[in-house]
Scaffold this motif. Structure first.
Motif, PDB file in Angstrom:
ATOM      1  N   ALA A   8      -0.057   5.565 -13.870  1.00 22.89           N
ATOM      2  CA  ALA A   8      -1.091   5.618 -14.906  1.00 22.89           C
ATOM      3  C   ALA A   8      -2.080   6.737 -14.618  1.00 22.89           C
ATOM      4  N   GLY A   9      -2.436   6.911 -13.342  1.00 26.95           N
ATOM      5  CA  GLY A   9      -3.344   7.984 -12.965  1.00 26.95           C
ATOM      6  C   GLY A   9      -2.728   9.354 -13.198  1.00 26.95           C
ATOM      7  N   GLU A  10      -1.438   9.486 -12.881  1.00 25.62           N
ATOM      8  CA  GLU A  10      -0.746  10.764 -13.082  1.00 25.62           C
ATOM      9  C   GLU A  10      -0.613  11.098 -14.567  1.00 25.62           C
ATOM     10  N   LEU A  11      -0.301  10.087 -15.365  1.00 29.09           N
ATOM     11  CA  LEU A  11      -0.092  10.317 -16.794  1.00 29.09           C
ATOM     12  C   LEU A  11      -1.404  10.501 -17.538  1.00 29.09           C
ATOM     13  N   ASN A  12      -2.411   9.720 -17.167  1.00 26.16           N
ATOM     14  CA  ASN A  12      -3.728   9.788 -17.810  1.00 26.16           C
ATOM     15  C   ASN A  12      -3.599   9.754 -19.333  1.00 26.16           C
ATOM     16  N   ASP A  13      -2.826   8.788 -19.819  1.00 27.22           N
ATOM     17  CA  ASP A  13      -2.547   8.682 -21.253  1.00 27.22           C
ATOM     18  C   ASP A  13      -2.745   7.241 -21.704  1.00 27.22           C
ATOM     19  N   PRO A  14      -3.797   6.954 -22.458  1.00 25.18           N
ATOM     20  CA  PRO A  14      -4.064   5.574 -22.882  1.00 25.18           C
ATOM     21  C   PRO A  14      -3.035   5.042 -23.875  1.00 25.18           C
ATOM     22  N   ASN A  15      -2.189   5.917 -24.402  1.00 19.20           N
ATOM     23  CA  ASN A  15      -1.175   5.466 -25.365  1.00 19.20           C
ATOM     24  C   ASN A  15       0.072   4.902 -24.694  1.00 19.20           C
ATOM     25  N   LYS A  48       0.849  -1.189   0.000  1.00 18.82           N
ATOM     26  CA  LYS A  48       0.000   0.000   0.000  1.00 18.82           C
ATOM     27  C   LYS A  48       0.888   1.243   0.000  1.00 18.82           C
ATOM     28  N   LEU A  49       0.677   2.134  -0.967  1.00 18.50           N
ATOM     29  CA  LEU A  49       1.498   3.337  -1.081  1.00 18.50           C
ATOM     30  C   LEU A  49       1.296   4.246   0.126  1.00 18.50           C
ATOM     31  N   GLY A  50       2.428   4.773   0.635  1.00 20.26           N
ATOM     32  CA  GLY A  50       2.390   5.649   1.796  1.00 20.26           C
ATOM     33  C   GLY A  50       2.279   7.119   1.416  1.00 20.26           C
ATOM     34  N   ALA A  51       2.411   7.980   2.428  1.00 24.81           N
ATOM     35  CA  ALA A  51       2.187   9.416   2.263  1.00 24.81           C
ATOM     36  C   ALA A  51       3.180  10.073   1.304  1.00 24.81           C
ATOM     37  N   GLU A  52       4.431   9.634   1.342  1.00 27.75           N
ATOM     38  CA  GLU A  52       5.458  10.252   0.503  1.00 27.75           C
ATOM     39  C   GLU A  52       5.388   9.804  -0.954  1.00 27.75           C
ATOM     40  N   ALA A  53       4.720   8.702  -1.195  1.00 26.96           N
ATOM     41  CA  ALA A  53       4.799   8.059  -2.507  1.00 26.96           C
ATOM     42  C   ALA A  53       4.248   8.920  -3.636  1.00 26.96           C
ATOM     43  N   GLN A  54       3.103   9.568  -3.416  1.00 23.76           N
ATOM     44  CA  GLN A  54       2.446  10.283  -4.507  1.00 23.76           C
ATOM     45  C   GLN A  54       3.328  11.384  -5.087  1.00 23.76           C
ATOM     46  N   ALA A  55       3.974  12.169  -4.218  1.00 24.05           N
ATOM     47  CA  ALA A  55       4.819  13.259  -4.702  1.00 24.05           C
ATOM     48  C   ALA A  55       6.007  12.731  -5.496  1.00 24.05           C
ATOM     49  N   ARG A  56       6.597  11.657  -5.013  1.00 23.88           N
ATOM     50  CA  ARG A  56       7.761  11.099  -5.716  1.00 23.88           C
ATOM     51  C   ARG A  56       7.354  10.508  -7.064  1.00 23.88           C
ATOM     52  N   ILE A  57       6.228   9.832  -7.098  1.00 26.27           N
ATOM     53  CA  ILE A  57       5.763   9.241  -8.358  1.00 26.27           C
ATOM     54  C   ILE A  57       5.327  10.338  -9.328  1.00 26.27           C
ATOM     55  N   ALA A  58       4.767  11.425  -8.810  1.00 29.18           N
ATOM     56  CA  ALA A  58       4.380  12.557  -9.672  1.00 29.18           C
ATOM     57  C   ALA A  58       5.605  13.155 -10.357  1.00 29.18           C
ATOM     58  N   ILE A  89       8.300  11.517 -11.220  1.00 27.21           N
ATOM     59  CA  ILE A  89       8.661  10.581 -12.285  1.00 27.21           C
ATOM     60  C   ILE A  89       7.712  10.741 -13.470  1.00 27.21           C
ATOM     61  N   ALA A  90       6.414  10.886 -13.189  1.00 27.24           N
ATOM     62  CA  ALA A  90       5.431  11.066 -14.260  1.00 27.24           C
ATOM     63  C   ALA A  90       5.738  12.323 -15.073  1.00 27.24           C
ATOM     64  N   ALA A  91       6.170  13.391 -14.402  1.00 25.76           N
ATOM     65  CA  ALA A  91       6.512  14.630 -15.110  1.00 25.76           C
ATOM     66  C   ALA A  91       7.671  14.406 -16.067  1.00 25.76           C
ATOM     67  N   GLU A  92       8.645  13.595 -15.641  1.00 26.32           N
ATOM     68  CA  GLU A  92       9.789  13.310 -16.524  1.00 26.32           C
ATOM     69  C   GLU A  92       9.366  12.427 -17.692  1.00 26.32           C
ATOM     70  N   ILE A  93       8.454  11.494 -17.453  1.00 25.67           N
ATOM     71  CA  ILE A  93       7.941  10.653 -18.542  1.00 25.67           C
ATOM     72  C   ILE A  93       7.250  11.527 -19.589  1.00 25.67           C
ATOM     73  N   LYS A  94       6.447  12.489 -19.115  1.00 28.50           N
ATOM     74  CA  LYS A  94       5.774  13.408 -20.039  1.00 28.50           C
ATOM     75  C   LYS A  94       6.792  14.240 -20.812  1.00 28.50           C
ATOM     76  N   LYS A  95       7.825  14.689 -20.115  1.00 22.75           N
ATOM     77  CA  LYS A  95       8.867  15.494 -20.757  1.00 22.75           C
ATOM     78  C   LYS A  95       9.549  14.703 -21.868  1.00 22.75           C
ATOM     79  N   GLN A  96       9.804  13.427 -21.619  1.00 19.97           N
ATOM     80  CA  GLN A  96      10.460  12.586 -22.615  1.00 19.97           C
ATOM     81  C   GLN A  96       9.492  12.134 -23.701  1.00 19.97           C
ATOM     82  N   ASN A  97       8.196  12.363 -23.483  1.00 25.70           N
ATOM     83  CA  ASN A  97       7.175  12.036 -24.493  1.00 25.70           C
ATOM     84  C   ASN A  97       7.273  10.576 -24.933  1.00 25.70           C
ATOM     85  N   THR A  98       7.461   9.698 -23.954  1.00 26.45           N
ATOM     86  CA  THR A  98       7.603   8.276 -24.261  1.00 26.45           C
ATOM     87  C   THR A  98       6.270   7.557 -24.079  1.00 26.45           C
TER      88      THR A  98
END
Length: 204
Positions: free
Chosen positions: A159-166, A104-114, A116-125
């Motif tokens: 997946a929730g942070e990215l919200n991208d079905p591709n 179960k993800l803890g309190a710190e997890a969401q910010a750290r995963i967000a 990573i999601a921002a970097e994934i979006k930046k790389q447009n992968t």
């Protein structure tokens, strides 16, 4: 934001080629990042070029492509980022994301995963690999299950942070396989209890 450490490691590794293929999870076998080829030859080498001045009858060996890896770890060691010319990998220690023996993800997890999601979006992968690992304490079967559950939890949050079905997610739980540190010490085991998120680099 966690302070960044002074640790920057450049290593050269012989590479060959490869990458796994939305938010659907892929279930085909794979290996963790860093264990597969990444780079491709930047230039063609002509073994018959007279300017190379090979001895009579001599030939060139097959060209080797060296991948430069940069590793940055925060001061606490809780998070590590590895950059190569082909991939970006984030490794988060399990204690930062989960409670003991929990998926179960803890309190710190969401910010750290967000982040990573921002970097994934930046790389447009559109290909993201999420791999879970444990130390060697407890049974191997338990580690396999827990590491997969943790990888699934991180993938769902991403997946929730990215919200991208591709985006295609490849999700694996490797248990105690592929340790990155010595399991005979608690410090080493802590590093081995981790979730890694890897995706192709598309921008410099």
């Amino acid at each position: 934001m966690t302070p960044r450490l002074t640790l920057v490691v450049a290593t050269a590794a012989l590479v060959i080629s490869g990458m796994a293929p939305a938010a659907r999870a892929d279930t085909t076998p794979s290996v963790p990042p860093g264990t597969e080829p990444t780079a491709s030859a930047p230039v063609e080498v002509d073994p018959n070029d007279p300017d190379l001045k090979l001895p009579e009858g001599g030939t060139l060996a097959e060209p080797k492509v060296l991948d430069i890896k940069q590793v940055v770890e925060d001061e606490s060691g809780d998070e590590r980022r590895e950059d190569t010319n082909a991939d970006v990998t984030f490794a988060l220690q399990a204690e930062v994301l989960f409670g003991k023996d929990s998926a179960k993800l803890g309190a710190e997890a969401q910010a750290r995963i967000a982040t990573i999601a921002a970097e994934i979006k930046k790389q447009n992968t559109t290909v993201v690999r999420v791999f879970g690992f444990t130390d060697n304490l407890g049974s191997s079967a338990h580690g396999d299950v827990l590491s997969k559950q943790r990888a699934d939890a991180v993938q769902a949050e991403l997946a929730g942070e990215l919200n991208d079905p591709n985006v295609t997610f490849e999700v694996r739980g490797y248990g105690e396989q592929y340790p990155i540190s010595d399991n005979s010490t608690e410090e080493g085991r802590k590093k081995n209890r981790r979730v890694e998120v890897t995706f192709p680099r598309t921008t410099s």
